[in-house]
Enzyme design. Structure first.
Site, short mmCIF file in Angstrom:
data_model
loop_
_atom_site.label_atom_id
_atom_site.label_comp_id
_atom_site.label_asym_id
_atom_site.label_seq_id
_atom_site.Cartn_x
_atom_site.Cartn_y
_atom_site.Cartn_z
N ASP A 125 59.11 16.56 42.31
CA ASP A 125 58.70 16.70 43.77
C ASP A 125 57.76 17.98 44.00
O ASP A 125 58.08 19.09 43.24
CB ASP A 125 59.78 16.91 44.85
CG ASP A 125 60.38 15.54 44.89
OD1 ASP A 125 59.84 14.62 44.15
OD2 ASP A 125 61.11 15.12 46.02
N ASP A 126 56.98 18.09 45.13
CA ASP A 126 56.20 19.23 45.67
C ASP A 126 55.16 19.87 44.96
O ASP A 126 54.72 20.75 45.33
CB ASP A 126 57.24 20.39 45.94
CG ASP A 126 58.31 19.99 46.84
OD1 ASP A 126 58.42 18.73 47.40
OD2 ASP A 126 59.27 20.82 47.22
N HIS B 63 53.97 18.40 53.57
CA HIS B 63 55.72 18.92 53.56
C HIS B 63 56.44 19.13 54.78
O HIS B 63 57.23 19.99 54.79
CB HIS B 63 55.77 19.72 52.18
CG HIS B 63 57.13 19.35 51.52
ND1 HIS B 63 58.36 20.04 52.16
CD2 HIS B 63 57.31 18.74 50.45
CE1 HIS B 63 59.38 19.40 51.28
NE2 HIS B 63 58.74 18.91 50.33
N HIS C 269 61.82 19.75 40.48
CA HIS C 269 60.62 20.21 41.14
C HIS C 269 59.55 20.74 40.00
O HIS C 269 60.06 21.51 39.08
CB HIS C 269 60.77 21.32 42.21
CG HIS C 269 61.58 20.72 43.42
ND1 HIS C 269 62.89 20.37 43.43
CD2 HIS C 269 61.11 19.99 44.72
CE1 HIS C 269 63.41 20.16 44.62
NE2 HIS C 269 62.07 19.69 45.34
ZN ZN Z 1 60.00 18.05 48.63
#
Ligand code: ZN
Length: 326
Positions: free
Chosen positions: A145-146, A199, A286
């Site tokens: 993620d991210d 986000h 991540h």
């Molecule tokens: Zn996230």
């Protein structure tokens, strides 16, 4: 003087920096000067100058026919407004008739919306290759993620080294800067998912704000990679039921949390993934930390040893469906 109004719409390829520069050219009997904002995008710049070059002759002829004047000077400049998808260019010309010592201005415009539509149709449509996975095998999905970030390419090269597919839930506002990375992600047959535009916590959002988070991210991914995500993971993993009903993408959470944002030691992160591993597992990591990158080969080697098959989220969802119907 009668004013003709022409508006030029060009496809936006990126952001621009407005610096005014004057280009002066002397032809047979007068001076042409073009004042224009210099863009760092060659394509747009070329389209505008080509347009002016093409129009210039017509323009000159029209003025001559209509007003029967000898031009001694024609200056063309333009300004543009940038929207999400187009640049609207407004072209203005200043004519100086030296013979009669008269000054006049004109506006030009052309509508190229049809052309833009055609280009949209011709844009690439990226599809992931389908592959066969035995639905009875022990499956697990790695998700990051991210990102995208500086570490995404490095993570991808680890995945490629072991020939493993994973899923990247990306944040929309990072897509443009890492569009090359995302194309490599797709070329490696890894999946891209939507992880909101910036986000923000979604729970306190209106329906419209929420939809804009989703749609802006879909659009920017499509624009820069040609791929349209089918899956969504909410920021912080939280989404209220009222917003969930607006969602057209398949929502995916996780069931194995490495807590790689919290633990600074890559061995701890690897241990958490391996300990939590199970059939139909979804590991959350991540692609924004070096420690996550360092944990990855340990996780992959151990899980391959345990005969896990690594799948993307779309593959995971298909297998889930098949198993449900058996
Ligand atoms: Zn996230």
């Amino acid at each position: 003087m009668k004013k003709a109004f022409i508006l030029l719409v060009l496809l936006l390829c990126g952001c621009t920096k407005d610096i005014i520069e004057t280009k002066i050219e002397v032809t047979d009997n007068y001076v042409i000067s073009i004042n224009y904002p210099v863009t760092n995008i060659k394509k747009i710049d070329k389209q505008i100058t080509d347009f002016i070059d093409n129009e210039y002759k017509n323009f000159k002829k029209n003025i001559k026919d209509e007003y029967n004047v000898e031009l001694s000077e024609l200056n063309i400049d333009f300004e543009y407004t940038i929207s999400n998808e187009y640049i609207s260019v407004n072209i203005k010309s200043y004519i100086y008739d030296a013979l009669n010592k008269k000054e006049s201005t004109n506006n030009l415009s052309i509508d190229t919306k049809k052309e833009v539509k055609k280009q949209e149709k011709e844009s690439i449509d990226y599809k992931l290759q389908e592959r066969y996975i035995n639905p009875k095998s022990k499956i697990i999905a790695l998700t990051f993620d991210d990102g995208p970030s500086y570490y995404t390419k490095k993570i991808l090269s680890v995945l490629n080294r072991y020939n493993i597919k994973a899923t990247f839930f990306v944040v929309g506002n990072k897509v443009r800067d890492y569009s090359d990375t995302l194309k490599e992600v797709l070329n490696s047959n890894c999946e891209i998912g939507n992880h909101t535009y910036n986000h923000k916590l979604l729970t306190r959002m209106s329906d419209d704000e929420f939809l804009s988070q989703i749609n802006k991210t879909q659009e920017v991914i499509k624009q820069y990679t040609g791929f349209t995500p089918k899956i969504f993971r909410p920021s912080y993993g939280i989404l209220s039921n009222s917003l969930k009903k607006d969602l057209e993408l398949e929502m995916t959470l996780w069931n194995i949390d490495t807590l790689d944002w919290k633990y600074k030691n890559y061995k701890t992160i690897a241990k958490r993934a391996i300990k939590g591993a199970k059939d139909m597992g979804i590991i959350l990591m991540h692609d924004t930390y070096k420690r996550s990158l360092n944990a990855l080969p340990i996780i992959i080697e151990e899980l391959l040893e345990q005969d896990y098959e690594f799948v993307t989220i779309s593959e995971y969802n298909k297998i889930k469906e098949i198993r449900k119907n058996e």
